[in-house]
Design a protein around this motif. Sequence first.
Motif, mmCIF file in Angstrom:
data_model
loop_
_atom_site.group_PDB
_atom_site.id
_atom_site.type_symbol
_atom_site.label_atom_id
_atom_site.label_comp_id
_atom_site.label_asym_id
_atom_site.label_seq_id
_atom_site.Cartn_x
_atom_site.Cartn_y
_atom_site.Cartn_z
ATOM 1 N N TRP A 184 39.153 11.596 19.991
ATOM 2 C CA TRP A 184 39.535 11.195 21.346
ATOM 3 C C TRP A 184 38.530 11.811 22.312
ATOM 4 O O TRP A 184 37.945 12.871 22.028
ATOM 5 C CB TRP A 184 40.973 11.594 21.702
ATOM 6 C CG TRP A 184 41.248 13.076 21.703
ATOM 7 C CD1 TRP A 184 41.692 13.823 20.635
ATOM 8 C CD2 TRP A 184 41.082 13.991 22.793
ATOM 9 N NE1 TRP A 184 41.799 15.139 21.002
ATOM 10 C CE2 TRP A 184 41.446 15.280 22.326
ATOM 11 C CE3 TRP A 184 40.671 13.855 24.119
ATOM 12 C CZ2 TRP A 184 41.397 16.410 23.137
ATOM 13 C CZ3 TRP A 184 40.626 14.988 24.925
ATOM 14 C CH2 TRP A 184 40.991 16.246 24.436
ATOM 15 N N ILE A 185 38.343 11.143 23.431
ATOM 16 C CA ILE A 185 37.376 11.591 24.448
ATOM 17 C C ILE A 185 38.098 11.670 25.793
ATOM 18 O O ILE A 185 38.887 10.776 26.132
ATOM 19 C CB ILE A 185 36.197 10.583 24.558
ATOM 20 C CG1 ILE A 185 35.495 10.416 23.199
ATOM 21 C CG2 ILE A 185 35.208 11.031 25.645
ATOM 22 C CD1 ILE A 185 34.905 11.665 22.599
ATOM 23 N N ARG A 186 37.823 12.714 26.558
ATOM 24 C CA ARG A 186 38.495 12.878 27.851
ATOM 25 C C ARG A 186 38.180 11.674 28.753
ATOM 26 O O ARG A 186 37.062 11.136 28.742
ATOM 27 C CB ARG A 186 38.107 14.196 28.522
ATOM 28 C CG ARG A 186 36.644 14.342 28.831
ATOM 29 C CD ARG A 186 36.334 15.699 29.462
ATOM 30 N NE ARG A 186 36.978 15.850 30.752
ATOM 31 C CZ ARG A 186 37.438 17.010 31.241
ATOM 32 N NH1 ARG A 186 37.290 18.126 30.534
ATOM 33 N NH2 ARG A 186 38.012 17.063 32.411
ATOM 34 N N SER A 187 39.160 11.288 29.578
ATOM 35 C CA SER A 187 39.072 10.013 30.300
ATOM 36 C C SER A 187 37.892 9.931 31.253
ATOM 37 O O SER A 187 37.316 8.856 31.445
ATOM 38 C CB SER A 187 40.363 9.779 31.077
ATOM 39 O OG SER A 187 41.429 9.604 30.186
ATOM 40 N N ASP A 188 37.513 11.060 31.882
ATOM 41 C CA ASP A 188 36.423 10.981 32.849
ATOM 42 C C ASP A 188 35.046 11.066 32.187
ATOM 43 O O ASP A 188 34.033 11.224 32.874
ATOM 44 C CB ASP A 188 36.572 12.051 33.943
ATOM 45 C CG ASP A 188 36.819 13.444 33.383
ATOM 46 O OD1 ASP A 188 36.767 13.606 32.140
ATOM 47 O OD2 ASP A 188 37.047 14.369 34.176
ATOM 48 N N LEU A 243 40.759 23.007 26.368
ATOM 49 C CA LEU A 243 41.381 21.919 25.602
ATOM 50 C C LEU A 243 42.553 21.330 26.384
ATOM 51 O O LEU A 243 42.667 20.112 26.546
ATOM 52 C CB LEU A 243 41.854 22.455 24.244
ATOM 53 C CG LEU A 243 42.714 21.523 23.408
ATOM 54 C CD1 LEU A 243 41.983 20.239 23.056
ATOM 55 C CD2 LEU A 243 43.175 22.222 22.110
ATOM 56 N N GLU A 244 43.403 22.201 26.886
ATOM 57 C CA GLU A 244 44.565 21.703 27.624
ATOM 58 C C GLU A 244 44.133 20.907 28.862
ATOM 59 O O GLU A 244 44.678 19.840 29.153
ATOM 60 C CB GLU A 244 45.487 22.851 28.045
ATOM 61 C CG GLU A 244 46.817 22.329 28.544
ATOM 62 C CD GLU A 244 47.436 23.157 29.655
ATOM 63 O OE1 GLU A 244 46.960 24.270 29.911
ATOM 64 O OE2 GLU A 244 48.388 22.658 30.271
ATOM 65 N N GLU A 245 43.120 21.421 29.550
ATOM 66 C CA GLU A 245 42.636 20.726 30.761
ATOM 67 C C GLU A 245 42.135 19.328 30.414
ATOM 68 O O GLU A 245 42.435 18.342 31.104
ATOM 69 C CB GLU A 245 41.519 21.574 31.396
ATOM 70 C CG GLU A 245 40.997 21.050 32.716
ATOM 71 C CD GLU A 245 39.777 20.154 32.595
ATOM 72 O OE1 GLU A 245 39.505 19.410 33.540
ATOM 73 O OE2 GLU A 245 39.110 20.177 31.549
ATOM 74 N N ALA A 246 41.388 19.210 29.306
ATOM 75 C CA ALA A 246 40.854 17.902 28.902
ATOM 76 C C ALA A 246 41.979 16.937 28.541
ATOM 77 O O ALA A 246 41.934 15.750 28.885
ATOM 78 C CB ALA A 246 39.904 18.075 27.720
ATOM 79 N N VAL A 247 42.983 17.449 27.850
ATOM 80 C CA VAL A 247 44.123 16.575 27.490
ATOM 81 C C VAL A 247 44.876 16.163 28.752
ATOM 82 O O VAL A 247 45.217 14.982 28.924
ATOM 83 C CB VAL A 247 45.059 17.287 26.489
ATOM 84 C CG1 VAL A 247 46.317 16.461 26.257
ATOM 85 C CG2 VAL A 247 44.345 17.540 25.169
#
Length: 199
Positions: free
Chosen positions: A105-109, A28-32
């Motif tokens: 929300w969706i991770r940017s990549d 989760l932290e990595e995605a944020v």
Amino acid sequence: MARHLHTRPRTTENLVLRPLRRRDANSLEEAVQVSLADLQPWLPWAAEYDQHMATRFIRESLNAWTEGRAYDFSIRYPDRPERHLGNVSIWWVSKQNAVGEIGYWIRSDETRRGIATEATMRILQVGFEELAMHKIQLRIAVGNTGSERIAEKLGFVREGVLREEVKVGPRWLDHSSWSLLESEWRATLADRPAGRTPG
Ligand SMILES: CC(C)(COP(=O)(O)OP(=O)(O)OC[C@H]1O[C@@H](n2cnc3c(N)ncnc32)[C@H](O)[C@@H]1OP(=O)(O)O)[C@@H](O)C(=O)NCCC(=O)NCCS
């Protein structure tokens, strides 16, 4: 009305949506972290983010699920279950009036691949069928055109503008308020390919 939402994963054609687990804090932290530049303009909690916040979010999320207040789902690909793609959430606004609200929300990549639309469509089914909601609302910061497009695609109706509704950093943001009624959702389902019922 369902009192307890089961915790088994919900699936779509391309995605698995499941409750957060304590061991998700790293992913989760990595995605944020990889998405901060896109999250920060709209979401107050993304101002600063670290492992401690991820752990706390998961703890609160598990409590809210158990207490029947709110349901956060981690979005994953079935063949890459270790990768956190984003969150989609649904929560009660009024149990008495059967009104809920969703957010995502969706991770940017991983944006612009239809993930938010597909995941949110599945969570609308959870809201209307499993939780027996009558109306689901969605609040979107004015100017967030990507999120407005998702609302339109899912058949939400724009009800109006809530002035200076959320403070993000030093700025107060107006939000448009959107909603979808259960009857409207059923009507859009009838237009979709022959009654596919995801798991
Ligand atoms: C907004 C957000 C959720 C979109 O997620 P996504 O998975 O890329 O969305 P989808 O791929 O399902 O796209 C749905 C539609 O929106 C459009 N869209 C997506 N991002 C867009 C953007 N930044 N600008 C304009 N249109 C956009 C897509 O092109 C698509 O429209 P189309 O089918 O007509 O081409 C994601 O960018 C995000 O998490 N942003 C930061 C957090 C946020 O704003 N959350 C929502 C708060 S209400």
